[in-house]
Design an enzyme around this catalytic site. Structure first.
Site: not given
Ligand code: AMP
Length: 185
Positions: A14, A89, A128, A130, A141
């Site tokens: 996204k 969300r 990634r 993070r 998550r």
């Protein structure tokens, strides 16, 4: 006028797609995750509120997110449109957004739902690096997405506002799909 909601599980791309499309279309990229990360970096009150939830892979309480989005969509740069990334969300957020957009007279065009198989999601998130991309937090998550966010698929489908896009393949290919299937009319 482009007003898009970019929807999908964590790791679906996204943020990447929203950034590219916003650049192409010259509209603000509104990412609730980025807004929280900025608030944390600035050590603001909002950041302090959000941090523990984010670190654990849980959702920041609706009231906090909704208030932040209200403020963001009330700023002057949104006259050209926007792309929302990571909001809504929860069902409560979706309902609050509908009310807010009526209040602000900013109807959205469509909800782009990026479809990516689960195996790809974990791989992309681990890639990634993070702070909240450890395996344990990623698992949490994904659970939170299933329980609290995935019901929004039905919410938008019921309103004829959901467009499903294959979110696998090259980044530029996916951008092109969104442009052709969701923005070319
Ligand atoms: P993201 O960058 O979209 O993956 O968001 C990172 C984290 O920020 C999420 O795991 C949540 O803790 C928090 N967050 C972002 N957007 C929302 C939202 N709409 N509602 C609740 N929490 C959010």
């Amino acid at each position: 006028m482009v007003r898009l909601i970019l929807f999908g599980p964590p790791g679906a791309g996204k943020g990447t797609q929203a950034a590219l499309l916003c650049e192409l279309l010259s509209v603000p990229h509104i990412s609730t995750g980025d807004l929280f990360r900025e608030a944390i970096a600035a050590q603001s009150e909002l950041g302090l509120k959000a941090q523990s939830y984010m670190d654990q892979g849980n959702l920041v309480p609706d009231q906090v997110v909704i208030e932040m989005i209200h403020d963001r969509l009330s700023q002057s740069d949104i006259q050209s449109g926007w792309i929302l990334d990571g909001f809504p969300r929860t069902l409560a957020q979706a309902e609050a957004l509908d009310d807010l957009l009526v209040e602000l007279n900013q109807p959205y065009n469509t909800v782009v739902s990026l479809i990516v198989p689960n195996d790809f999601l974990v791989e992309r998130m681990l890639g990634r690096g993070r702070k909240d991309d450890t395996e344990e937090v990623i698992r949490r998550r994904l659970q939170v997405y299933q329980a609290q966010t995935s019901p929004l698929i039905e919410y938008y489908r019921d309103r004829n506002m959901l467009q499903e896009i294959d979110g696998t393949g090259d980044v530029s290919e996916i951008t092109l799909r969104i442009q052709q299937e969701c923005l070319s009319h």
